[in-house]
Design a protein around this motif. Structure first.
Motif, PDB file in Angstrom:
ATOM      1  N   VAL A 161       0.918  -1.167   0.091  1.00  0.00           N
ATOM      2  CA  VAL A 161      -0.147   0.211   0.087  1.00  0.00           C
ATOM      3  C   VAL A 161       0.838   1.316  -0.175  1.00  0.00           C
ATOM      4  CG1 VAL A 161      -1.799   1.203   1.279  1.00  0.00           C
ATOM      5  CG2 VAL A 161      -1.813  -1.444   1.200  1.00  0.00           C
ATOM      6  N   LYS A 162       0.583   2.119  -1.006  1.00  0.00           N
ATOM      7  CA  LYS A 162       1.775   3.165  -1.054  1.00  0.00           C
ATOM      8  C   LYS A 162       0.707   4.600  -0.618  1.00  0.00           C
ATOM      9  CE  LYS A 162       4.155   5.873  -4.626  1.00  0.00           C
ATOM     10  NZ  LYS A 162       4.468   6.013  -6.057  1.00  0.00           N
ATOM     11  N   ASP A 163      -0.484   4.528  -0.744  1.00  0.00           N
ATOM     12  CA  ASP A 163      -1.442   5.645  -0.178  1.00  0.00           C
ATOM     13  C   ASP A 163      -2.635   5.237  -0.162  1.00  0.00           C
ATOM     14  OD1 ASP A 163      -1.768   8.394   0.797  1.00  0.00           O
ATOM     15  OD2 ASP A 163      -1.037   9.445  -0.974  1.00  0.00           O
ATOM     16  N   ALA A 164      -3.519   6.150   0.512  1.00  0.00           N
ATOM     17  CA  ALA A 164      -4.991   6.133   0.461  1.00  0.00           C
ATOM     18  C   ALA A 164      -5.536   7.435   0.582  1.00  0.00           C
ATOM     19  CB  ALA A 164      -5.650   4.946   1.459  1.00  0.00           C
ATOM     20  N   ASP A 165      -6.753   7.553  -0.161  1.00  0.00           N
ATOM     21  CA  ASP A 165      -7.392   8.975   0.108  1.00  0.00           C
ATOM     22  C   ASP A 165      -8.764   9.023  -0.002  1.00  0.00           C
ATOM     23  OD1 ASP A 165      -7.449  11.852   0.623  1.00  0.00           O
ATOM     24  OD2 ASP A 165      -5.897  12.147  -1.260  1.00  0.00           O
ATOM     25  N   SER A 166      -9.487  10.081   0.559  1.00  0.00           N
ATOM     26  CA  SER A 166     -11.092   9.957   0.346  1.00  0.00           C
ATOM     27  C   SER A 166     -11.456  11.356   0.248  1.00  0.00           C
ATOM     28  CB  SER A 166     -11.568   9.276   1.789  1.00  0.00           C
ATOM     29  OG  SER A 166     -11.138  10.084   2.681  1.00  0.00           O
TER      30      SER A 166
END
Length: 353
Positions: A129-134
């Motif tokens: 997992v490199k990043d997550a956003d919302s």
């Protein structure tokens, strides 16, 4: 350019999220603390990390209840359940066909053009997992990076919205030589019965019989996909698929997928040498008449469309039917020069509500 900028061109609302850049390498923690560490770093409302039978999973759920499940180690989307009617408790339908052995679903396929074996193809066995956003809880996104692809830097972005989901890939060549690749994003879509399964929107397109790319997610192998169907299952008006390399034109508005087919829709290679030639449409619709559901598949970056159905072979896997389809570049490989990158994406959207 930001990793998700490709998607902002034509994805459905809301506006696509731009993942934050990550300069440092993420060290994978031990299994005992893996999901806990992911939740601390990337967890937020609508994005949950969990573990099941030793497999790490990301679960995305937007405000209207639409959801998807993503296996993190191999970037495999195993479930997509959008809200397709207004019923409170049972207004959701599973779109993807995934077997108990975790085959099917939505899988990213990248093979070297000069090699057809899985052992020598691009290794996509490990992702982080490199990043997550919302954006509130109406749009969610997880960005993965492949750690086993050699000189190729591969980013895979999975996004979920109220009425759609998207998968986008960015491939950068960090090597010293050009690479030729065949690639696809193949989705195994569930259907209630054989007779009510079709695709709409490919009328006038040229196609030829073609086996799918070899993949760890395949339900039918390339040889099984193009193997002629048992004559005992032939029906009135049915015609066998033509041999590979023989091109036909889709004359009817509906492509009926009751019997076994394995096709690539695109322009013959000789036509691509011309200054102008016809390409497949950027979108088409899958039809599940049994459940009265329709889904649009949108392609970006890819040159072709792959379509297959198992025919009577589907009975080996259960009562429900399925098809395999998605954007692809199979006949004319893409060439990525040193230091350059290539981008492609698929969107599955609907207006069943």
């Amino acid at each position: 350019m930001a990793a998700a900028s490709l998607l902002s061109l034509s994805l459905p609302k809301p506006t696509i999220l731009i993942p934050k850049s990550t300069a440092s390498t993420i060290t994978t923690p031990s299994v005992t603390t893996f999901t806990e560490t992911l939740d601390q770093k990337f967890g937020r409302k609508g994005i949950k990390f969990s573990e099941f039978d030793g497999t790490q999973i990301a679960e995305l759920t937007v405000r209207n209840g639409s959801s998807l499940k993503l296996q993190l180690n191999n970037a495999h989307v195993t479930s997509y359940k959008p809200k397709v009617n207004w019923k409170d408790n049972d207004g959701f339908e599973e779109v993807l066909y995934t077997t108990s052995a975790a085959k099917g679903g939505i899988g990213l396929v990248i093979n070297y053009a000069d090699d057809n074996s899985t052992s020598k193809g691009v290794d996509l066995s490990e992702w982080i997992v490199k990043d997550a956003d919302s954006d509130s809880i109406d749009a969610l996104q997880v960005e993965l990076s492949c750690t086993t692809s050699g000189t190729l830097d591969i980013t895979y972005v999975i996004s979920l919205y109220a009425l759609s989901m998207a998968t986008a890939v960015i491939i950068k060549n960090n090597g010293r030589k050009p690479v030729d690749l065949k690639t696809a994003i193949l989705s195994h879509l569930k259907s209630k019965n054989r007779g009510g399964t079709a695709i709409q929107g490919l009328q006038g397109c040229k196609y030829c019989t073609q086996p799918p790319l070899t993949s760890q997610f395949e339900i039918l192998s390339p040889s099984e996909a193009v193997k002629p169907e048992d004559p005992a299952w032939f029906s009135l008006g049915w015609e066998p698929e033509k041999k590979g390399g023989v091109w036909s034109v889709q004359d009817l508005p509906l492509t009926i997928l009751k019997h076994k087919v394995s096709r690539v829709y695109g322009a013959p290679l000789e036509e691509r040498l011309k200054e102008f030639y016809n390409t497949p449409p950027s979108k088409y619709e899958t039809i599940d008449q049994g459940r009265e559901l329709f889904f649009r598949v949108v392609r970006m970056g890819f040159e072709e469309i792959y379509v297959s159905s198992p025919g009577s072979v589907s009975e080996k896997y259960g009562e429900e039917y399925f098809i395999c389809t998605g954007p692809a570049t199979m006949l004319a490989p893409i060439t990525i020069e040193p230091g350059e990158e290539w981008r492609g994406a698929q969107v599955i959207e609907h207006d069943n509500l």
